[in-house]
Design a protein around this motif. Sequence first.
Motif, PDB file in Angstrom:
ATOM      1  N   UNK A  28       0.815  -1.215   0.000  1.00 60.27           N
ATOM      2  CA  UNK A  28       0.000   0.000   0.000  1.00 60.27           C
ATOM      3  C   UNK A  28       0.848   1.265   0.000  1.00 60.27           C
ATOM      4  N   UNK A  29       2.177   1.107   0.015  1.00 59.46           N
ATOM      5  CA  UNK A  29       3.055   2.261  -0.085  1.00 59.46           C
ATOM      6  C   UNK A  29       3.611   2.779   1.225  1.00 59.46           C
ATOM      7  N   UNK A  30       3.405   2.050   2.321  1.00 67.07           N
ATOM      8  CA  UNK A  30       3.902   2.490   3.619  1.00 67.07           C
ATOM      9  C   UNK A  30       5.340   2.011   3.846  1.00 67.07           C
ATOM     10  N   UNK A  31       6.056   2.729   4.693  1.00 69.60           N
ATOM     11  CA  UNK A  31       7.375   2.304   5.162  1.00 69.60           C
ATOM     12  C   UNK A  31       7.171   1.456   6.412  1.00 69.60           C
ATOM     13  N   UNK A  32       7.629   0.207   6.378  1.00 70.98           N
ATOM     14  CA  UNK A  32       7.288  -0.742   7.437  1.00 70.98           C
ATOM     15  C   UNK A  32       8.548  -1.310   8.093  1.00 70.98           C
ATOM     16  N   UNK A  33       8.565  -1.290   9.420  1.00 62.69           N
ATOM     17  CA  UNK A  33       9.632  -1.894  10.221  1.00 62.69           C
ATOM     18  C   UNK A  33       9.014  -2.908  11.170  1.00 62.69           C
TER      19      UNK A  33
END
Length: 386
Positions: A28-33
């Motif tokens: 969905x285009x998020x930056x995920x950690x």
Amino acid sequence: MKVMHIVEATATGTLSMVVLLANGQVEAGHSVEVVYSLRPESPTDISILFRPEVSLNIVNLRGPINKLTGFARVRRLLLGSAPDAVFMHSSFAGFIGRVAAFGVLKETKFYYIPHCISFMRADISGLKKWIFVLLEMIASLKKSEFLACSESERNKIENYIRFRNCRLIENAVDFSDAFDWKEPMSGATQTVVTVGHIREQKGPREFARIAARARDTGMNISFLWIGDGDATFRDELEAEGVTVTGWMSRPNVIEQLKRANIYLSTSHWEGMPVAMIEAIGVSLPIVASKCDGNVDVVDHGRTGLLFDVVEEAGEALLSLIKNPMFARKLASAAWIDSKRRFNRERYLAEFSQLVQPTAHPKFSNENMLDRPQLDGALTRSLENDE
């Protein structure tokens, strides 16, 4: 949007949900950690489960000392990342994540997903249960929203933690081609299977007793436990002829499920069992104990059979083996329901709406079959049996 997931129970159904959600958020285009701790049952190749864009950060939370020092390490990671949204998976991760964030990140949205909250346990004393409730109340001083994975869990949370919102987002499975409807396996031997950590929660003693009763009937029924855990329970299972595979990768678990005939859950409590949903996805009829979590998946007599005691479980298994038409109807109804209710698109759409009121168009249920279409498909499936 910057998203962080904190997970201590990095295995089985909890890990499945973290992987599904984190990968979907990247799409969905998020930056995920993902901040995680390893357990003995954790897969050795965790990194390959996540998309390459997901940032992985190991924090050792095993053992009392690491648990205590973990608060400072998680706090540093939170402050260093300053995420827009934090998702905390499992009871301990929910506790450490919220306590570590006391007094900071006031603009960050915190979401706590217990995946079967601690005070749902049926193997603890009343005093210990209330200690867990007290700890949850303390951690809840940090503003956050509870996300229950089943109606049973939501009811428990709302009964005890009344000053925080609790939303229901049921678990899901990525229904790929591996979950297409299949005809029941045929053969001289019927295989009854379960998947999970061998521990009190999963009812291994009951599973062993059911296997012993089935052996006494003289019918060719084999019992398979996919997973590992407590050595004493494992010995008891194997003493009654149950084959214990040890831990397996998810693709291998799915292949084993496909070769089986019936899925049996003897759990004493659940959040919402992912392994059972996967078993439904490969067309297995379900026999399950009447406990929290299980009752949220199985509609008795329509999508599976529920039991209270092992004698009822044995009778249910025999009824399915002796009446394959009935077994197929239960499996078909559950399979069609699961495509609507437990699909990945629904799950990601609900989380997308949670963090962003305007959902990302990639995760929409607009193309899913509606209820009348599903009912029609089920009717046609059952008519083909007559």
